[in-house]
Motif scaffolding. Sequence first.
Motif, PDB file in Angstrom:
ATOM      1  N   ILE A 219       0.858  -1.199   0.000  1.00 41.36           N
ATOM      2  CA  ILE A 219       0.000   0.000   0.000  1.00 41.36           C
ATOM      3  C   ILE A 219       0.883   1.234   0.000  1.00 41.36           C
ATOM      4  O   ILE A 219       1.771   1.372   0.847  1.00 41.36           O
ATOM      5  CB  ILE A 219      -0.908  -0.006   1.247  1.00 41.36           C
ATOM      6  N   THR A 220       0.655   2.128  -0.947  1.00 42.87           N
ATOM      7  CA  THR A 220       1.507   3.313  -1.036  1.00 42.87           C
ATOM      8  C   THR A 220       0.823   4.410  -1.841  1.00 42.87           C
ATOM      9  O   THR A 220      -0.142   4.155  -2.567  1.00 42.87           O
ATOM     10  CB  THR A 220       2.868   2.963  -1.686  1.00 42.87           C
ATOM     11  N   HIS A 221       1.315   5.643  -1.707  1.00 43.10           N
ATOM     12  CA  HIS A 221       0.876   6.713  -2.610  1.00 43.10           C
ATOM     13  C   HIS A 221       2.010   7.040  -3.578  1.00 43.10           C
ATOM     14  O   HIS A 221       1.886   7.915  -4.423  1.00 43.10           O
ATOM     15  CB  HIS A 221       0.473   7.964  -1.810  1.00 43.10           C
ATOM     16  N   ASN A 222       3.125   6.302  -3.462  1.00 43.58           N
ATOM     17  CA  ASN A 222       4.329   6.584  -4.249  1.00 43.58           C
ATOM     18  C   ASN A 222       4.427   5.650  -5.459  1.00 43.58           C
ATOM     19  O   ASN A 222       4.733   4.469  -5.320  1.00 43.58           O
ATOM     20  CB  ASN A 222       5.544   6.408  -3.322  1.00 43.58           C
ATOM     21  N   LEU A 223       4.153   6.192  -6.641  1.00 43.87           N
ATOM     22  CA  LEU A 223       4.161   5.360  -7.847  1.00 43.87           C
ATOM     23  C   LEU A 223       5.553   4.853  -8.203  1.00 43.87           C
ATOM     24  O   LEU A 223       5.695   3.805  -8.823  1.00 43.87           O
ATOM     25  CB  LEU A 223       3.567   6.146  -9.024  1.00 43.87           C
ATOM     26  N   GLY A 224       6.586   5.591  -7.796  1.00 41.96           N
ATOM     27  CA  GLY A 224       7.954   5.144  -8.050  1.00 41.96           C
ATOM     28  C   GLY A 224       8.242   3.825  -7.346  1.00 41.96           C
ATOM     29  O   GLY A 224       8.882   2.921  -7.895  1.00 41.96           O
ATOM     30  N   VAL A 225       7.751   3.696  -6.122  1.00 42.89           N
ATOM     31  CA  VAL A 225       7.914   2.462  -5.347  1.00 42.89           C
ATOM     32  C   VAL A 225       7.160   1.316  -6.025  1.00 42.89           C
ATOM     33  O   VAL A 225       7.644   0.189  -6.115  1.00 42.89           O
ATOM     34  CB  VAL A 225       7.402   2.673  -3.896  1.00 42.89           C
ATOM     35  N   VAL A 226       5.963   1.612  -6.529  1.00 41.04           N
ATOM     36  CA  VAL A 226       5.137   0.613  -7.219  1.00 41.04           C
ATOM     37  C   VAL A 226       5.890   0.037  -8.414  1.00 41.04           C
ATOM     38  O   VAL A 226       5.919  -1.179  -8.636  1.00 41.04           O
ATOM     39  CB  VAL A 226       3.803   1.250  -7.678  1.00 41.04           C
ATOM     40  N   ALA A 227       6.516   0.911  -9.193  1.00 41.48           N
ATOM     41  CA  ALA A 227       7.237   0.469 -10.397  1.00 41.48           C
ATOM     42  C   ALA A 227       8.355  -0.494 -10.033  1.00 41.48           C
ATOM     43  O   ALA A 227       8.696  -1.391 -10.807  1.00 41.48           O
ATOM     44  CB  ALA A 227       7.812   1.686 -11.122  1.00 41.48           C
ATOM     45  N   GLU A 228       8.900  -0.306  -8.841  1.00 49.16           N
ATOM     46  CA  GLU A 228      10.067  -1.090  -8.451  1.00 49.16           C
ATOM     47  C   GLU A 228       9.733  -2.473  -7.923  1.00 49.16           C
ATOM     48  O   GLU A 228      10.476  -3.416  -8.119  1.00 49.16           O
ATOM     49  CB  GLU A 228      10.841  -0.313  -7.385  1.00 49.16           C
ATOM     50  N   ILE A 229       8.598  -2.602  -7.230  1.00 46.20           N
ATOM     51  CA  ILE A 229       8.372  -3.860  -6.500  1.00 46.20           C
ATOM     52  C   ILE A 229       7.138  -4.653  -6.957  1.00 46.20           C
ATOM     53  O   ILE A 229       7.053  -5.851  -6.709  1.00 46.20           O
ATOM     54  CB  ILE A 229       8.304  -3.586  -4.972  1.00 46.20           C
TER      55      ILE A 229
END
Length: 343
Positions: A219-229
């Motif tokens: 769960i996140t609001h950070n799309l950069g983190v989403v792209a990574e994991i």
Amino acid sequence: MSNLQGEDRVLLEVKDLRVSFFTHAGEVKAVDGISYTLRTNEVMGIVGESGSGKSVEAYAIMGLLQNPGKVIGGSVRFDGEDLLSYNQNQMADFRGSRAAMIFQNPMTCMNPVYTVGDQLMEALRSHRKDISRAEARKRAIEMLEQVGINNADKRVDQYPHEFSGGMRQRAMIAMALICNPELLIADEPTTALDVTIQEQILELMKTLKGRNNMSIIFITHNLGVVAEICDRVSVMYAGHIVEQGTVNDIFYNPQHPYTKGLLASMPRMDMIGHERLIPIEGTPVDLLDPPKGCSFGPRCKNCMKICLNNPPPAVTVGENGHSCACWLQVQEMLKQKEAEQHG
């Protein structure tokens, strides 16, 4: 981005989940009919701005909803079993042994008066009654080593305040994983950390996922983190999932105006110095008085009359389960069908 490996089956199935908070001001529909499936060894990102319902749905899955929050509809099935029918004891057994959660602020989640080792040992022994204290201590040290904490045999006897922020987050991950759960829910686990530590925690989670063969809801609001994991992404807005798809679908072929807005408001590596980030216009929805139609309608520059009066259905917009709840997509689909019939 992680790859799907090993046994491929549905581990978690959320269907039409509805969660409301009954306050003196009225009913707040925090989660309003969301559905998704999570397969084994898959990482599902749940993205959206604050107040979109991301954390509430996770608390509902884990049986951690606080009053006045209540699950008022839908189902949550884990490995075929209905979690919403579990009693308190069954739920307590499920948490930790089969599913675990890590939170945004590890300082508030660890007891300041017990050593980190004692807390790890307690987490293990509450689910594994047969394990001795000496064995539990050995396992606690192993887990601290596994999450990259140096001098684990000494650190195990220290208190949370003696750990840095990044180390506390690692200790929280060790505590969550000490019973080898099949599902890990990570609620904004890197938000309070600086970029370098954030990167280390993401790498650690990817490594542990591969080693322990577990599924993750991130769960996140950070799309950069989403792209990574992440492998797949569900984009939430005002209690609804507005778009779902693979990471590539969401980043390279977004279909919902809100998803496009999120991407446009995110800094990119290829941006030229003077390029401006484009904010999403308008204000988030008042969940005490939500719009009659599409929840994003009042902020959407493509808003039509139908959007204001009718909630849009989710329609398939691509392969691999790429779906979007938007009247523009419904219209597009009807046009295509009409063209095919006349073609």
